[in-house]
Scaffold this active site. Sequence first.
Site, PDB file in Angstrom:
ATOM      1  N   ASP A 197      -1.329   2.507  -0.880  1.00 51.86           N
ATOM      2  CA  ASP A 197      -2.049   1.551  -0.057  1.00 51.86           C
ATOM      3  C   ASP A 197      -1.051   0.154   0.210  1.00 51.86           C
ATOM      4  OD1 ASP A 197      -3.855   3.262  -0.619  1.00 51.86           O
ATOM      5  OD2 ASP A 197      -5.144   2.162  -1.769  1.00 51.86           O
ATOM      6  N   ASP A 218      -0.759   7.129   1.471  1.00 49.84           N
ATOM      7  CA  ASP A 218      -1.834   6.147   2.146  1.00 49.84           C
ATOM      8  C   ASP A 218      -1.273   4.944   2.277  1.00 49.84           C
ATOM      9  OD1 ASP A 218      -3.331   8.514   2.153  1.00 49.84           O
ATOM     10  OD2 ASP A 218      -5.116   7.566   0.902  1.00 49.84           O
TER      11      ASP A 218
END
Length: 361
Positions: A197, A218
């Site tokens: 992230d 991600d």
Amino acid sequence: MRYTNVSILLGMLVIFVSPMVFADDLTPIPEGKPQVVQWFNTHVGPLAQRKGLDPALVAAEAAPRIINVNPKGGEFKTLTDAIKSVPAGNTKRVIIKMAHGEYREKVTIDRNKPFITLMGQPNAMPVITYDGTAAKYGTVDSASLIILSDYFMAVNIVVKNTAPAPDGKTKGAQALSMRISGNFAAFYNCKFYGFQDTICDDTGNHFFKDCYVEGTFDFIFGSGTSMYLGTQLHVVGDGIRVIAAHAGKSAEEKSGYSFVHCKVTGTGGGIYLGRAWMSHPKVVYAYTEMTSVVNPTGWQENKTPAHDKTVFYGEYKCSGPGSHKAKRVPFTQDIDDKEANCFLSLGYIQGSKWLLPPPAL
């Protein structure tokens, strides 16, 4: 004699009137890299040459305020204090010039402070760094830099989250480098470092040019409508690694990520270009160089089979060993010229209304 006077008058107009640039939301980014610079200069000209910009932006840019920040001493020693000096409801461009050095701060730019620019020098880039984690702050609030305001710009800065890489066992180990939740934000020659992230590309229209983003899983995620131009996407670590997790939840949403003239690099192999975190992700790679680190399937298999029909994963004229399509998952879209143009033009991010080049200081 009358025609001569007209000719002289027209000549004077050519000499003395600056050409106005009407940023074209329809002209796509060219396939050839050498032509990209000319495309950008033509469609993202400076304020004095532009028509069609948001009136509030034009007014804000009329007389910018410049603030100098230096950890070793200056007008302000911390970035946080410099931002505090910007009044709530700000209506003027504020350029915060950051001296080279490390700014160990958890920085938030509130929603009521639009028109802020963070600016460093390309050969001595300042570093904003912190070690916030989801366990302490929550995932989206763990970022070292959080931007909630509109009309933000960053030029020549580095943003890091130095928390340890998630080990798959520790809960709340996500650690964001940056979260951008404001509308109309531009990033030029910036670097973002993290693991899981790295960037929460949360919501709003955003433009990244000549940037570097590093992460594991991600590492670009959220519901933003963003164009990444000439940006390196570098994947580190091991295990399952995914670049983009766009959070589209319905077919009606206009958001998505467009990666144009980017380069996918990393260590090891098996990297996925994206995954269906939500039901309707929209991610396109165009003119992008994909090295051998990319998984031959391209995109992660959907855990929910119904998502095979709702995802939009597009690839357009990409290159490199990782771009071969023989083993791509069946729900990959090999988009045509007409479809690609939607993701290759400034209209995708409403650029003609707000996108300006970096300030010339």
